[in-house]
Design an enzyme around this catalytic site. Structure first.
Site, short mmCIF file in Angstrom:
data_model
loop_
_atom_site.label_atom_id
_atom_site.label_comp_id
_atom_site.label_asym_id
_atom_site.label_seq_id
_atom_site.Cartn_x
_atom_site.Cartn_y
_atom_site.Cartn_z
N LYS A 160 -50.81 -108.01 33.98
CA LYS A 160 -50.03 -109.25 34.09
C LYS A 160 -49.73 -109.74 32.68
O LYS A 160 -50.51 -109.50 31.75
CB LYS A 160 -50.85 -110.31 34.82
CG LYS A 160 -50.03 -111.43 35.40
CD LYS A 160 -49.54 -111.08 36.79
CE LYS A 160 -48.58 -112.08 37.37
NZ LYS A 160 -48.34 -111.80 38.80
N ASP A 200 -42.44 -113.12 37.94
CA ASP A 200 -43.45 -113.99 38.57
C ASP A 200 -42.91 -115.41 38.38
O ASP A 200 -41.69 -115.57 38.18
CB ASP A 200 -44.83 -113.79 37.91
CG ASP A 200 -45.97 -114.43 38.70
OD1 ASP A 200 -46.38 -113.84 39.71
OD2 ASP A 200 -46.45 -115.52 38.34
#
Ligand code: NDP
Ligand code: 2IT
Length: 444
Positions: A124, A164
């Site tokens: 991430k 995201d």
């Protein structure tokens, strides 16, 4: 392994990262029993190697705003685990982003990606840059500056970022453009790309659709379906929008959506036409959800979450820890039968306990929202074979992946009284695959 000791040690070594501690605690407490059935795991300290990211990149991002001011933000990429495939996971642009939040997200992603059945490790990244109120040109300059650092650390077989919070098609496009220029190669290194340059059909829809496909499987275990069910959705971004679209298509009724300023409650239901308005408002004009209430004359509640409204189903689709113990008690008292998480870790540990004690259907994000990264995985496959699949083909594969994840949860999470503990099921199933791969690859 003693879960409490491992967690205490991580808290001591990595203080001030509460979201990371929270995510690790949830996984450790549910896999401890299974882990301890395999003494070979502990011999090689598998648990610490699985909880601590492989590596973390941190960098300064400098860009120039429209007034000519030189601005700085922090950029990060957490490469958590690549035992089963290249690091894979989104990029978040939001003022709240810090290392602890990205470590929690990369940790969760590792188990989620394992559940998808596709060969993807977990990662991430992101920045504390807030796209809110920024011009298109500012967003582009920021994305380019961010990629100027990140590009060295990613690649189609190394690490494949995607979107995201705060990163959608526009941002992925700008980052891809810069990545391509720097590497002088056209590869599928980012997913969520535009359809014209290697993106996959259904990727924008995948997280929301996947969540509803998973919800359908859960409802089936109780002989129910979505028809006529009243649903609360939080958020009004990518995940929330396509969650609403699928609920409406399947005959459910969406009565709330929200943003970080408040929520709207429309007792008549957000229908297709009203959802089109929200999509235009959010994706084109980048407006506030309050404007919906002004246009359609319904209730707007500033500074609150929608969980106090009466409904059958709750679909948290905004951000972490947006649903606490009190909210959970309100939902249960109001007769909610299912909670399925589009967001990552939206329910606090106390909220999860309330749902499970009430024995309602409760699906954690790493199972229920895995559709997004699954279609990202399918985008990688299409890029690799240099072909594009039809909408129907991708949607069918997405459905089948969500059904498989549900089956894995049932297999590993069914308790003696028949209640399906989806948290345990998802964690154990996700963990076992990664653990076996790590064991086979030696101490690295
Ligand atoms: P978007 O940026 O498209 O939308 C985010 C939505 O959540 C917006 O309505 C935003 O409101 C709201 N929101 C964000 N932060 C906060 C906050 N701190 N408090 C209250 N509301 C907030 O993001 P996505 O829809 O892509 O992501 C939503 C969730 O889904 C996240 O948890 C993400 O990690 C998760 N997720 C996303 C996937 C994807 O494919 N995109 C895949 C799997 C999970 P505002 O506009 O006011 O900021
Ligand atoms: O949390 C997530 O699964 C995502 N933001 C999607 C990640 C991806 O690589 O598509």
């Amino acid at each position: 392994m003693n879960a409490t000791n491992v967690l205490e040690d991580l808290k001591r070594r990595f203080p001030n990262e509460p979201e990371y501690h929270q995510a690790v605690e949830e996984v450790l407490s549910t896999i401890e029993e299974e882990y301890n059935k395999h003494p070979e795991f502990d011999k090689v300290n598998l648990i610490e190697r699985l909880c601590i990211p492989d590596r973390v990149y941190q960098f300064r991002v400098t860009w120039v705003d429209d007034q000519g001011n030189v601005r700085t933000n922090m950029g990060y990429r957490v490469q958590h685990n690549n035992a089963i495939g290249p690091y894979k996971g989104g990029i978040r642009f939001h003022a709240s982003v810090n290392l602890g939040i990205l470590k929690f997200l990369a940790f969760e992603q590792t188990f989620k990606n394992s559940l998808t059945t596709l060969p993807m490790g977990g990662g991430k990244g992101g920045s504390d840059f807030s796209p809110r109120g920024k011009s298109n040109a500012e967003v582009m300059r920021f994305c380019q500056a961010f990629m100027l650092e990140l590009w060295r650390h990613i690649g189609p077989e190394t690490d494949v970022p995607a979107g995201d919070i705060g990163v959608g098609g526009r941002e992925v496009g700008y980052m891809f453009g810069m990545y391509k220029k720097l590497t002088r190669e056209f590869t599928g290194t980012l997913t969520g790309k535009g359809l014209e340059f290697g993106g996959s059909l259904i990727r924008p829809e995948a997280t929301g659709y996947g969540n509803i496909y998973f919800l359908q499987e859960m409802l089936k275990t109780r002989g129910q379906d979505l028809k006529g069910k009243v649903c609360l959705i939080s958020g009004s971004g990518n995940v929330a929008q396509y969650t609403a679209e699928k609920v409406i298509e399947l005959g459910g009724k969406v009565v709330t959506m929200s943003d970080s300023d408040g929520y709207i409650y429309d007792p008549d239901g957000i229908d297709r036409e009203k959802l089109d308005y929200i999509m235009e408002l959010k994706n084109l004009y980048r407006g506030r959800i309050r404007e919906y209430a002004e246009k359609y004359g319904c209730k707007y509640v500033p500074g609150a979450k929608p969980w106090g409204e009466k409904a059958d189903i709750a679909l948290p689709s905004a951000t972490q820890n947006e649903l606490n113990g009190d909210h959970a008690r309100q939902l249960v008292a109001n007769g909610v039968i299912a909670v399925s998480e589009g967001a990552n870790m939206p329910s606090t540990p106390e909220a999860i306990r309330v749902f499970q004690e009430a024995k309602i259907l409760y699906a954690p994000g790493k199972a229920a929202n895995a559709g997004g990264v699954s279609v990202s995985g399918l985008e990688m496959t299409q890029n690799a074979i240099k072909l594009g699949w039809t909408k129907e083909e991708v949607d069918e594969r997405l459905k089948s992946i969500m059904r498989n994840i549900h089956e894995a949860c049932v297999k590993y999470g069914t308790e003696p009284d028949g209640y399906i503990n989806y948290v345990k099921g998802a964690n154990v199933a996700g963990f076992m695959k990664v653990a076996k791969a790590m064991m086979a690859q030696g101490i690295v």
